[in-house]
Design a protein around this motif. Structure first.
Motif, short mmCIF file in Angstrom:
data_model
loop_
_atom_site.label_atom_id
_atom_site.label_comp_id
_atom_site.label_asym_id
_atom_site.label_seq_id
_atom_site.Cartn_x
_atom_site.Cartn_y
_atom_site.Cartn_z
N THR A 1 0.83 -1.21 0.00
CA THR A 1 0.00 0.00 0.00
C THR A 1 0.86 1.26 0.00
O THR A 1 0.51 2.25 -0.63
CB THR A 1 -0.95 0.02 1.21
N ALA A 2 2.00 1.21 0.67
CA ALA A 2 2.91 2.36 0.68
C ALA A 2 3.51 2.57 -0.71
O ALA A 2 3.68 3.72 -1.15
CB ALA A 2 4.01 2.17 1.71
N ALA B 1 3.69 5.94 -5.42
CA ALA B 1 3.56 6.08 -6.87
C ALA B 1 2.41 7.02 -7.22
O ALA B 1 2.53 7.86 -8.11
CB ALA B 1 3.36 4.71 -7.52
N PHE B 2 1.29 6.91 -6.49
CA PHE B 2 0.15 7.78 -6.74
C PHE B 2 0.51 9.24 -6.47
O PHE B 2 0.15 10.14 -7.24
CB PHE B 2 -1.04 7.37 -5.87
N ARG C 1 8.88 1.35 -10.25
CA ARG C 1 10.30 0.95 -10.33
C ARG C 1 11.15 1.96 -9.58
O ARG C 1 12.01 1.59 -8.78
CB ARG C 1 10.72 0.85 -11.79
N ARG C 2 10.94 3.24 -9.84
CA ARG C 2 11.74 4.29 -9.19
C ARG C 2 11.57 4.24 -7.67
O ARG C 2 12.54 4.36 -6.93
CB ARG C 2 11.33 5.67 -9.71
N VAL C 3 10.34 4.08 -7.20
CA VAL C 3 10.09 4.03 -5.76
C VAL C 3 10.82 2.85 -5.14
O VAL C 3 11.50 2.99 -4.11
CB VAL C 3 8.57 3.95 -5.47
N LEU C 4 10.71 1.67 -5.75
CA LEU C 4 11.36 0.48 -5.20
C LEU C 4 12.88 0.60 -5.23
O LEU C 4 13.56 0.24 -4.25
CB LEU C 4 10.91 -0.76 -5.97
N VAL C 5 13.43 1.09 -6.31
CA VAL C 5 14.88 1.22 -6.42
C VAL C 5 15.39 2.28 -5.44
O VAL C 5 16.40 2.07 -4.74
CB VAL C 5 15.31 1.54 -7.86
N ASP C 6 14.70 3.41 -5.34
CA ASP C 6 15.10 4.44 -4.39
C ASP C 6 15.04 3.92 -2.96
O ASP C 6 15.93 4.19 -2.14
CB ASP C 6 14.22 5.69 -4.52
#
Length: 149
Positions: free
Chosen positions: A13-14, A19-20, A46-51
């Protein structure tokens, strides 16, 4: 996210919430269609997970991460030992060689899209997606093994 290690600090959910928020900040984007929206959403996830992985130190000195295994059962979920930073670097390298194959991995792995949905986003046939998916996985495996993983 279902296969993340216990105590993982980024919940599904985070991830969606982050992303939202990034999507709402991108008011200047002129959405062409649903496929465009889905493609941008996958890239943002992708950006959120990698960051997040970088902040957690997974890119430093190996960070205890192991080789990434991409298979259909892993789409839209992460292996507990997944090194997202190494995968991101490999996807950037793949994009320089073949941008479409890189996007297919991004859409299927990070976006959780099916073969058919990916084909719609990229405006190619499902057979092309399947073929490129197989080739991209092999390319990434070689790239990641050469990266010391």
């Amino acid at each position: 996210m279902g296969r993340e290690r216990r105590g993982h600090t980024l919940q599904a959910t985070a991830l969606v919430n982050e992303a939202f928020l990034k999507l709402t900040d991108a008011r200047h984007i002129r959405w062409q269609d649903r496929a465009h929206f889905v493609g941008i959403s996958a890239r943002l996830m992708r950006r959120v997970l990698v960051d997040h992985a970088r902040r957690r130190g997974y890119g430093k000195r190996g960070g205890g991460a192991q080789r990434v295994t991409l298979h259909d059962g892993l789409v839209a979920s992460a292996d507990p030992a997944l090194d997202l930073v190494a995968l991101d670097r490999a996807l950037e390298a793949l994009a320089k060689v073949d941008a479409r194959k890189s996007r297919i991995i991004e859409l299927r792995f990070f976006g959780g899209l099916t073969v058919e949905e990916t084909a719609e986003v990229l405006d190619v046939s499902a057979d092309t997606v399947k073929r490129d998916w197989r080739m991209a996985k092999l390319w990434l495996l070689r790239e990641l093994e050469g990266d010391g993983h």
